[in-house]
Design an enzyme around this catalytic site. Structure first.
Site, short mmCIF file in Angstrom:
data_model
loop_
_atom_site.label_atom_id
_atom_site.label_comp_id
_atom_site.label_asym_id
_atom_site.label_seq_id
_atom_site.Cartn_x
_atom_site.Cartn_y
_atom_site.Cartn_z
N ASP A 122 2.46 -23.31 -18.81
CA ASP A 122 3.13 -23.22 -17.51
C ASP A 122 2.59 -24.29 -16.57
O ASP A 122 1.43 -24.70 -16.69
CB ASP A 122 2.91 -21.84 -16.89
CG ASP A 122 3.56 -20.73 -17.71
OD1 ASP A 122 4.60 -20.99 -18.33
OD2 ASP A 122 3.01 -19.60 -17.71
N PHE A 182 9.09 -10.32 -14.54
CA PHE A 182 8.60 -11.39 -15.41
C PHE A 182 9.78 -12.09 -16.09
O PHE A 182 9.81 -13.32 -16.19
CB PHE A 182 7.65 -10.81 -16.45
CG PHE A 182 7.06 -11.84 -17.37
CD1 PHE A 182 6.30 -12.89 -16.87
CD2 PHE A 182 7.26 -11.77 -18.74
CE1 PHE A 182 5.76 -13.85 -17.71
CE2 PHE A 182 6.73 -12.72 -19.59
CZ PHE A 182 5.97 -13.77 -19.08
N HIS A 221 6.86 -10.90 -34.29
CA HIS A 221 5.66 -11.14 -33.50
C HIS A 221 5.68 -10.16 -32.33
O HIS A 221 6.57 -10.21 -31.48
CB HIS A 221 5.65 -12.58 -32.99
CG HIS A 221 4.38 -13.01 -32.34
ND1 HIS A 221 3.18 -13.06 -33.03
CD2 HIS A 221 4.10 -13.41 -31.06
CE1 HIS A 221 2.22 -13.49 -32.20
NE2 HIS A 221 2.75 -13.69 -31.01
#
Length: 305
Positions: free
Chosen positions: A111, A221, A271
């Site tokens: 980020d 988020f 995952h």
């Protein structure tokens, strides 16, 4: 729709990995290692540990990875970013991880240093993006390299085509697996996979599964990272704000149903974003008809369950 031995032993073909993040306090460390101990019995294919942009969690990540490798049988991957660092600084970090036994990196741009939503500025002496980072890692050693993928495109990508082109560059430079951003609409993933394959990308594209700890927080988020939240999730969690046990049960059902449907579409690798907590992951895998190795030792850890 639970997966079990009665429908073609699908569970035996399932492979999954877990993601952890480095703890920021003693209490969080206790929570992490309790989670690791409990999830090790599920014998994941590998586990990964996140790494903050610009190396903001470098030491905690290194410490966590070192302990995972030294004290558990879990195959451990270290996340690595290139934000705010020169190539030489990145190489120094790689050597630190190599020294503790890391053979698998999850290579990410990271980020922006100003936080998600702020403009990204490559370091003038560093790697400009994840594709360049993958190429650099490949030059440094024979590492296993995983990268990120975005079924709903990265929020900074101009369009889907340029997003997939970036993934192709990462693959061409040596990536062997892509782990996706979380998503909840499997049709979106299936369409994305079709476009990826049409672009000549053949590496495994592993769906990122997010068992929902808190739907309100997840929405905030998701709005920053470009992931959509289907309306059916509001319906499933309606009225459960003050019922933590019922909310957790629904969360495990939703995650298991998503995996179940993806398996029926031909997917076998997953995952799971654990958020350093084991309960929802354990419940999700249990809903799929899987069982941990507890009571049989952990010699099989690192292999498919």
């Amino acid at each position: 729709m639970a997966i079990d031995d009665r429908n073609g032993k699908t569970a035996e073909r399932l492979r999954y990995s877990f993601e952890f993040f480095p703890p920021k306090s003693e209490d969080m460390a206790d929570q992490l290692w309790k989670t690791v101990d409990e999830l090790a019995d599920w014998a994941p294919d590998f586990v990964s540990v996140t790494y903050g942009a610009g190396g903001t969690t470098r030491e905690p990540t290194l410490s966590t990875v070192r302990r995972l490798i030294a004290e558990t049988p879990l195959r451990t991957a270290a996340h690595l970013t290139c934000v705010g660092a020169t190539k030489e600084e990145v190489h120094q970090v790689v050597e630190q991880f190599r020294a503790v036994g890391v053979k698998h990196f999850v290579a990410l741009r990271g980020d922006p240093q100003g936080g998600m939503g702020t403009p990204y500025q490559p370091h003038p002496g560093g790697y400009a993006n994840a594709a360049e980072l993958v190429a650099g890692l490949r030059e440094l050693g024979d590492f296993e390299i995983s990268v990120s993928a975005y079924p709903e495109k990265h929020p900074e990508s101009a369009d889907e085509a340029s997003d997939i082109e970036m993934l192709k560059r990462k693959v061409d430079n040596g990536a062997c697996r892509a782990l996706t951003q979380f998503f909840f609409d499997n049709d979106i993933f299936e369409r994305y996979l079709e476009r990826v394959r049409a672009a000549g990308i053949s590496i495994p594209i592993v769906p990122g599964i997010m068992p929902i700890q808190n739907l309100t927080q997840l929405k905030r988020f998701a709005s920053m990272c470009g992931a959509s939240i289907p309306a059916f999730l509001d319906e499933r969690f309606a009225g459960l704000d003050d019922q933590p046990q019922a909310r957790a049960a629904v969360a495990a059902e939703v995650a298991a149903e998503q995996i179940d449907d993806l398996v029926r579409r031909g997917v076998s690798d997953f995952h799971l974003y654990t958020m350093n907590r084991s309960a929802l992951v354990t419940a999700t895998l249990g809903n799929l008809g899987l069982r941990p190795l507890a009571g049989r030792g952990r010699e099989g850890a690192g292999a498919a369950a």
